[in-house]
Design a protein around this motif. Structure first.
Motif, PDB file in Angstrom:
ATOM      1  N   VAL A 211     -36.139 -41.387  34.539  1.00 27.18           N
ATOM      2  CA  VAL A 211     -34.929 -40.922  33.867  1.00 27.18           C
ATOM      3  C   VAL A 211     -34.409 -42.075  33.016  1.00 27.18           C
ATOM      4  O   VAL A 211     -33.852 -43.042  33.526  1.00 27.18           O
ATOM      5  CB  VAL A 211     -33.870 -40.453  34.872  1.00 27.18           C
ATOM      6  N   LYS A 212     -34.604 -41.971  31.718  1.00 26.12           N
ATOM      7  CA  LYS A 212     -34.210 -43.041  30.805  1.00 26.12           C
ATOM      8  C   LYS A 212     -32.711 -43.018  30.506  1.00 26.12           C
ATOM      9  O   LYS A 212     -32.132 -44.043  30.145  1.00 26.12           O
ATOM     10  CB  LYS A 212     -34.996 -42.925  29.496  1.00 26.12           C
ATOM     11  N   ARG A 213     -32.112 -41.861  30.622  1.00 29.88           N
ATOM     12  CA  ARG A 213     -30.662 -41.738  30.416  1.00 29.88           C
ATOM     13  C   ARG A 213     -30.155 -40.614  31.303  1.00 29.88           C
ATOM     14  O   ARG A 213     -30.723 -39.519  31.295  1.00 29.88           O
ATOM     15  CB  ARG A 213     -30.344 -41.435  28.949  1.00 29.88           C
ATOM     16  N   GLU A 214     -29.104 -40.856  32.052  1.00 28.58           N
ATOM     17  CA  GLU A 214     -28.551 -39.824  32.915  1.00 28.58           C
ATOM     18  C   GLU A 214     -27.488 -39.017  32.172  1.00 28.58           C
ATOM     19  O   GLU A 214     -26.790 -39.527  31.293  1.00 28.58           O
ATOM     20  CB  GLU A 214     -27.957 -40.450  34.171  1.00 28.58           C
ATOM     21  N   GLY A 215     -27.408 -37.729  32.504  1.00 29.72           N
ATOM     22  CA  GLY A 215     -26.428 -36.845  31.885  1.00 29.72           C
ATOM     23  C   GLY A 215     -26.257 -35.590  32.696  1.00 29.72           C
ATOM     24  O   GLY A 215     -27.073 -35.290  33.585  1.00 29.72           O
ATOM     25  N   ASP A 216     -25.226 -34.817  32.381  1.00 32.23           N
ATOM     26  CA  ASP A 216     -24.874 -33.638  33.180  1.00 32.23           C
ATOM     27  C   ASP A 216     -24.999 -32.307  32.445  1.00 32.23           C
ATOM     28  O   ASP A 216     -24.948 -31.258  33.086  1.00 32.23           O
ATOM     29  CB  ASP A 216     -23.427 -33.767  33.682  1.00 32.23           C
ATOM     30  N   ASP A 217     -25.163 -32.335  31.108  1.00 31.94           N
ATOM     31  CA  ASP A 217     -25.050 -31.094  30.340  1.00 31.94           C
ATOM     32  C   ASP A 217     -26.387 -30.484  29.934  1.00 31.94           C
ATOM     33  O   ASP A 217     -26.477 -29.267  29.748  1.00 31.94           O
ATOM     34  CB  ASP A 217     -24.205 -31.334  29.083  1.00 31.94           C
ATOM     35  N   ALA A 218     -27.402 -31.303  29.735  1.00 33.12           N
ATOM     36  CA  ALA A 218     -28.715 -30.796  29.320  1.00 33.12           C
ATOM     37  C   ALA A 218     -29.778 -31.810  29.700  1.00 33.12           C
ATOM     38  O   ALA A 218     -29.510 -33.021  29.734  1.00 33.12           O
ATOM     39  CB  ALA A 218     -28.759 -30.524  27.821  1.00 33.12           C
ATOM     40  N   THR A 219     -30.986 -31.327  29.980  1.00 33.57           N
ATOM     41  CA  THR A 219     -32.127 -32.180  30.305  1.00 33.57           C
ATOM     42  C   THR A 219     -33.110 -32.158  29.142  1.00 33.57           C
ATOM     43  O   THR A 219     -33.586 -31.086  28.747  1.00 33.57           O
ATOM     44  CB  THR A 219     -32.840 -31.675  31.575  1.00 33.57           C
ATOM     45  N   ILE A 220     -33.401 -33.318  28.591  1.00 33.44           N
ATOM     46  CA  ILE A 220     -34.438 -33.447  27.565  1.00 33.44           C
ATOM     47  C   ILE A 220     -35.658 -34.062  28.220  1.00 33.44           C
ATOM     48  O   ILE A 220     -35.605 -35.190  28.725  1.00 33.44           O
ATOM     49  CB  ILE A 220     -33.977 -34.333  26.392  1.00 33.44           C
ATOM     50  N   VAL A 221     -36.761 -33.337  28.250  1.00 34.48           N
ATOM     51  CA  VAL A 221     -38.016 -33.814  28.836  1.00 34.48           C
ATOM     52  C   VAL A 221     -38.978 -34.127  27.702  1.00 34.48           C
ATOM     53  O   VAL A 221     -39.240 -33.264  26.840  1.00 34.48           O
ATOM     54  CB  VAL A 221     -38.625 -32.762  29.776  1.00 34.48           C
ATOM     55  N   THR A 222     -39.507 -35.347  27.691  1.00 32.38           N
ATOM     56  CA  THR A 222     -40.375 -35.725  26.587  1.00 32.38           C
ATOM     57  C   THR A 222     -41.264 -36.885  27.008  1.00 32.38           C
ATOM     58  O   THR A 222     -41.317 -37.260  28.181  1.00 32.38           O
ATOM     59  CB  THR A 222     -39.530 -36.052  25.335  1.00 32.38           C
ATOM     60  N   LEU A 223     -41.979 -37.472  26.048  1.00 33.93           N
ATOM     61  CA  LEU A 223     -42.900 -38.570  26.334  1.00 33.93           C
ATOM     62  C   LEU A 223     -43.235 -39.305  25.044  1.00 33.93           C
ATOM     63  O   LEU A 223     -43.014 -38.794  23.941  1.00 33.93           O
ATOM     64  CB  LEU A 223     -44.184 -38.061  27.000  1.00 33.93           C
ATOM     65  N   GLY A 224     -43.751 -40.530  25.185  1.00 28.52           N
ATOM     66  CA  GLY A 224     -44.201 -41.300  24.036  1.00 28.52           C
ATOM     67  C   GLY A 224     -43.094 -41.617  23.045  1.00 28.52           C
ATOM     68  O   GLY A 224     -41.969 -41.962  23.407  1.00 28.52           O
ATOM     69  N   ASP A 243     -23.339 -34.447  27.186  1.00 22.99           N
ATOM     70  CA  ASP A 243     -23.960 -35.520  27.961  1.00 22.99           C
ATOM     71  C   ASP A 243     -25.386 -35.114  28.313  1.00 22.99           C
ATOM     72  O   ASP A 243     -25.608 -34.301  29.223  1.00 22.99           O
ATOM     73  CB  ASP A 243     -23.128 -35.762  29.223  1.00 22.99           C
ATOM     74  N   ALA A 244     -26.363 -35.676  27.599  1.00 21.97           N
ATOM     75  CA  ALA A 244     -27.764 -35.280  27.771  1.00 21.97           C
ATOM     76  C   ALA A 244     -28.504 -36.281  28.643  1.00 21.97           C
ATOM     77  O   ALA A 244     -28.349 -37.499  28.511  1.00 21.97           O
ATOM     78  CB  ALA A 244     -28.455 -35.173  26.418  1.00 21.97           C
ATOM     79  N   GLU A 245     -29.325 -35.749  29.536  1.00 25.94           N
ATOM     80  CA  GLU A 245     -30.207 -36.576  30.367  1.00 25.94           C
ATOM     81  C   GLU A 245     -31.584 -36.603  29.712  1.00 25.94           C
ATOM     82  O   GLU A 245     -32.088 -35.567  29.259  1.00 25.94           O
ATOM     83  CB  GLU A 245     -30.301 -35.986  31.771  1.00 25.94           C
ATOM     84  N   VAL A 246     -32.223 -37.782  29.664  1.00 26.94           N
ATOM     85  CA  VAL A 246     -33.534 -37.929  29.036  1.00 26.94           C
ATOM     86  C   VAL A 246     -34.549 -38.328  30.094  1.00 26.94           C
ATOM     87  O   VAL A 246     -34.401 -39.370  30.751  1.00 26.94           O
ATOM     88  CB  VAL A 246     -33.507 -38.975  27.905  1.00 26.94           C
ATOM     89  N   VAL A 247     -35.564 -37.484  30.280  1.00 27.73           N
ATOM     90  CA  VAL A 247     -36.625 -37.723  31.262  1.00 27.73           C
ATOM     91  C   VAL A 247     -37.910 -38.077  30.519  1.00 27.73           C
ATOM     92  O   VAL A 247     -38.411 -37.287  29.705  1.00 27.73           O
ATOM     93  CB  VAL A 247     -36.850 -36.484  32.149  1.00 27.73           C
ATOM     94  N   ASP A 248     -38.422 -39.263  30.790  1.00 29.11           N
ATOM     95  CA  ASP A 248     -39.687 -39.736  30.229  1.00 29.11           C
ATOM     96  C   ASP A 248     -40.794 -39.397  31.227  1.00 29.11           C
ATOM     97  O   ASP A 248     -40.847 -39.956  32.328  1.00 29.11           O
ATOM     98  CB  ASP A 248     -39.583 -41.248  30.001  1.00 29.11           C
TER      99      ASP A 248
END
Length: 336
Positions: A211-224, A243-248
């Motif tokens: 989890v590169k950035r924590e957030g409560d409103d949306a999950t962005i799942v990505t890579l590279g 507040d978006a969460e970013v999952v690498d």
């Protein structure tokens, strides 16, 4: 990661550092590919290795992916640990049998009497106007076939840890690095991939998303590369109160669905971002995996990926088809 690290590396230097360490510790590790010895790899993926280890262990090969990838499979089956580089992942087509039918399947086909402990490194990605045969990001093509592990670093820290783990793994690993993240002079990297990297050895387990950035409103799942574009989008979204969460993901095979599901159970909204093609690809697989395990928590879904067209050479057209931070931002807003 250690709390205080005094040095930063580019992604290419972090990769080389891990490879050099493994070559010093194990004489069975060697590197082969096109322009990897004297030139040091066109994306600096082997810079300095030939000077230390010589031509016997850092080998320039003829322009025949069929031949040298087949040789790597054979060497791995005989107990060596080759690292074989595809200069561009797009070139895998001429060695599809060696990758799809030999590298990936020989352990199974032999009843586990042979293992194939090799690393296939491959440069992926566009954004620098190299047209349809040098710009693809074919993560899903490799992840689709059973028998290979597939990893994708987004920063120098991940690049070193994943490379150590890949070389030590007894299964074949496709290690796919994005050209734009390598930190080479003629292809500037975005802010982010150059990170603090410990001097000591460490591994990053496959199947462990971050989890590169924590957030409560949306999950962005990505890579590279798109980890960094997602982080840029998240910062912009924060100005609008989202507040978006970013999952690498870090690895596609194995896939860490637990981290993704935990994030969805918190946010309810899923945006999957990928530089690979939209159809039959990573975005669809992530959405399907979440639906299998956490359908009740899912309120909305958006997919941001490359349209099903060859990647154009012309810069304005390439910019149009490859997702950017604005595309990610708009997708998150549609989930709210």
């Amino acid at each position: 990661m250690a709390e205080q690290i005094d040095r930063e590396l580019t992604m290419s230097r972090a990769m080389v550092e891990a490879i050099a360490t493994e070559m010093r510790e194990n004489d069975e590790v060697f590197y082969m590919g096109e322009d990897v010895a004297d030139y040091g790899g066109i994306f600096d993926s082997t810079e300095g290795l030939r000077e230390e280890f010589g031509y016997d262990r850092v080998m320039d090969v003829p322009i025949s992916e069929t031949a040298y990838l087949g040789a790597a499979v054979g060497a791995a089956q005989e107990g060596m640990r080759p690292i074989a580089e595809l200069m561009f992942v797009d070139f895998f087509g001429v060695a599809m049998d060696q990758i799809y039918n030999q590298m990936a399947k020989n352990t199974y086909m032999s009843g586990a009497n042979v293992s194939v402990p090799m690393v296939l490194t491959a440069a992926v990605g566009g954004t620098y106007n190299d047209a349809a045969q040098h710009s693809q990001t074919l993560y899903g093509t490799f992840a689709h076939v059973p028998g290979m592990k597939v990893v994708v670093p987004s920063t120098a820290y991940e690049a070193k840890g994943l490379m150590h783990n890949a070389i030590r793994d007894d299964d074949p690993v496709a290690y796919m690095f994005h050209k734009r993240l390598m930190g080479i002079g003629w292809l500037p990297a975005p802010d982010g991939p150059k990170t603090p990297v410990p001097e000591e050895e460490y591994t990053i387990p496959f199947g462990s998303a971050d989890v590169k950035r924590e957030g409560d409103d949306a999950t962005i799942v990505t890579l590279g590369l798109h980890v960094h574009r997602a982080l840029d989008a998240a910062e912009s979204l924060a100005d609008d109160g989202i507040d978006a969460e970013v999952v690498d993901l870090r690895s596609l095979v194995p896939l860490d669905t637990d981290t993704i599901v935990a994030s969805i159970e918190k946010t309810g909204n899923l945006v999957v971002v990928d530089e690979d093609y939209r159809s039959y690809g990573v975005t669809g697989e992530i959405v399907a995996s979440v639906a299998d395990e956490a359908l009740g928590a899912l309120e909305s879904v958006e997919r941001v990926a490359l349209p099903d067209v060859p990647i154009p050479y012309a810069r304005p057209l390439e910019n149009e088809v490859i997702p950017d931070a604005g595309d990610i931002e708009n997708a998150v807003k549609r989930t709210q």
